[in-house]
Scaffold this motif. Sequence first.
Motif, PDB file in Angstrom:
ATOM      1  N   ASP A  70       2.973  29.511   9.545  1.00  0.00           N
ATOM      2  CA  ASP A  70       3.332  30.480  10.492  1.00  0.00           C
ATOM      3  C   ASP A  70       2.161  31.109  10.947  1.00  0.00           C
ATOM      4  N   PHE A  90      10.215  21.825  12.040  1.00  0.00           N
ATOM      5  CA  PHE A  90      11.083  20.963  11.635  1.00  0.00           C
ATOM      6  C   PHE A  90      11.632  21.408  10.158  1.00  0.00           C
ATOM      7  N   LYS A  91      13.069  21.411  10.419  1.00  0.00           N
ATOM      8  CA  LYS A  91      13.655  21.687   8.962  1.00  0.00           C
ATOM      9  C   LYS A  91      14.374  20.368   8.384  1.00  0.00           C
ATOM     10  N   ARG A 105      13.426  12.328  16.047  1.00  0.00           N
ATOM     11  CA  ARG A 105      13.380  13.695  16.579  1.00  0.00           C
ATOM     12  C   ARG A 105      11.891  14.107  16.861  1.00  0.00           C
ATOM     13  N   ASN A 120       5.125  22.841  13.224  1.00  0.00           N
ATOM     14  CA  ASN A 120       5.196  23.540  11.888  1.00  0.00           C
ATOM     15  C   ASN A 120       6.062  22.509  11.018  1.00  0.00           C
ATOM     16  N   GLU A 125       6.934  15.248   6.463  1.00  0.00           N
ATOM     17  CA  GLU A 125       7.920  15.748   5.462  1.00  0.00           C
ATOM     18  C   GLU A 125       8.882  14.415   5.024  1.00  0.00           C
ATOM     19  N   ASP A 126       8.964  13.363   5.795  1.00  0.00           N
ATOM     20  CA  ASP A 126       9.716  12.394   5.599  1.00  0.00           C
ATOM     21  C   ASP A 126       9.298  11.411   4.637  1.00  0.00           C
TER      22      ASP A 126
HETATM   23  P1  ADP Z   1       9.424  26.817   6.412  1.00  0.00           P
HETATM   24  O1  ADP Z   1       9.097  26.899   4.850  1.00  0.00           O
HETATM   25  O2  ADP Z   1       8.799  25.536   7.164  1.00  0.00           O
HETATM   26  O3  ADP Z   1       8.977  28.233   6.793  1.00  0.00           O
HETATM   27  P2  ADP Z   1      12.155  26.586   5.724  1.00  0.00           P
HETATM   28  O4  ADP Z   1      12.275  27.578   4.813  1.00  0.00           O
HETATM   29  O5  ADP Z   1      13.425  26.708   6.514  1.00  0.00           O
HETATM   30  O6  ADP Z   1      11.074  26.827   6.828  1.00  0.00           O
HETATM   31  O7  ADP Z   1      11.912  25.297   5.300  1.00  0.00           O
HETATM   32  C1  ADP Z   1      12.159  24.033   5.963  1.00  0.00           C
HETATM   33  C2  ADP Z   1      12.620  23.185   4.972  1.00  0.00           C
HETATM   34  O8  ADP Z   1      12.819  21.973   5.512  1.00  0.00           O
HETATM   35  C3  ADP Z   1      11.427  22.620   3.883  1.00  0.00           C
HETATM   36  O9  ADP Z   1      11.877  22.878   2.556  1.00  0.00           O
HETATM   37  C4  ADP Z   1      11.267  21.382   4.308  1.00  0.00           C
HETATM   38  O10 ADP Z   1      10.746  20.559   3.298  1.00  0.00           O
HETATM   39  C5  ADP Z   1      12.166  20.823   4.712  1.00  0.00           C
HETATM   40  N1  ADP Z   1      12.290  19.640   5.671  1.00  0.00           N
HETATM   41  C6  ADP Z   1      11.531  19.618   6.770  1.00  0.00           C
HETATM   42  N2  ADP Z   1      11.722  18.306   7.115  1.00  0.00           N
HETATM   43  C7  ADP Z   1      12.353  17.499   6.347  1.00  0.00           C
HETATM   44  C8  ADP Z   1      12.798  16.149   6.230  1.00  0.00           C
HETATM   45  N3  ADP Z   1      12.233  15.409   7.418  1.00  0.00           N
HETATM   46  N4  ADP Z   1      13.438  15.654   5.362  1.00  0.00           N
HETATM   47  C9  ADP Z   1      13.697  16.709   4.465  1.00  0.00           C
HETATM   48  N5  ADP Z   1      13.541  17.862   4.508  1.00  0.00           N
HETATM   49  C10 ADP Z   1      12.752  18.465   5.181  1.00  0.00           C
END
Ligand code: ADP
Length: 272
Positions: A70, A90-91, A105, A120, A125-126
């Motif tokens: 961030d 991406f969450k 997506r 971000n 992550e996948d």
């Molecule tokens: P950030 O840590 O990015 O500021 P969050 O605290 O909401 O935002 O975390 C996002 C979460 O979503 C992370 O734990 C991340 O590993 C998870 N995430 C993102 N993309 C995927 C995915 N494709 N498969 C599983 N988990 C994912």
Amino acid sequence: MKLEPVTSKRSIRIDDKDARLGGERKSDKALERATAKQVERICDLQRVFYADERYAMLIVLQGRDASGKDGTVRKVFRGVNPQGCAVASFKAPTEHERHHDFLWRIHRQVPERGMIRVFNRSHYEDIIVPRVHELIPKKVWTARYDQINDFERMLSANGVIILKFFLHISRAEQKRRLLERVTDETKNWKFREGDLDDRANWDRFTKAYRGVLANTSTKWAPWYIVPADDDDVRNWLIARTVAETLARLNLRYPKAEPAVLRKWRSRIERAD
Ligand code: ADP
């Protein structure tokens, strides 16, 4: 010092000690000035990039919790015209997203020509999350290396310039930053208990990141490992890499023919 792309397994240095630059650090003032210069450069280059409309730029930010994704968005892209730049975060995929292939997506967020988009977190992550938490069979996540390389190659052949940054922090620095989320009330909202679960899996994440860096740093979509324990150093290194990549395109504002310009001028002068 400048970031070099990952080109071999040997260049993947992500032990705790690699989270800081060796040697003498510039002073805070000097670093701030150097970063400001690069941020301004990005801002100027982005205007031409937007006008030129031949390329798009995709910047992937990956890293552990509290690695500074961030902060990078805030500090490196603050000068860019919002019309030409956007962030996609991406969450964990939703039910609907899970019913599609994992790149569905992602592809929807790939920038159009003229635009810069910062991811971000991303399609990486996948690989990382299912590997660490053993959610899918190994052969499924290993196959994703090639699937991602092919996808990024296709994007690159279609004018998308791809830069991928792994923000590398040490265990101690992550702890410091997680504690700050508890003690600094402007940061409380950032704390998730899940961050601690991920921290408990530190070594498994390191292994997963090593796998990603070793298998998906390509000529068309290189990975850069950013020593990210020090925010100012991180911002400076990333800003410089982005600015240099834009500068290498050597773009100029599109020009109209002199005859066309003469015609436009006389029409404007004759207009009410
Ligand atoms: P950030 O840590 O990015 O500021 P969050 O605290 O909401 O935002 O975390 C996002 C979460 O979503 C992370 O734990 C991340 O590993 C998870 N995430 C993102 N993309 C995927 C995915 N494709 N498969 C599983 N988990 C994912």
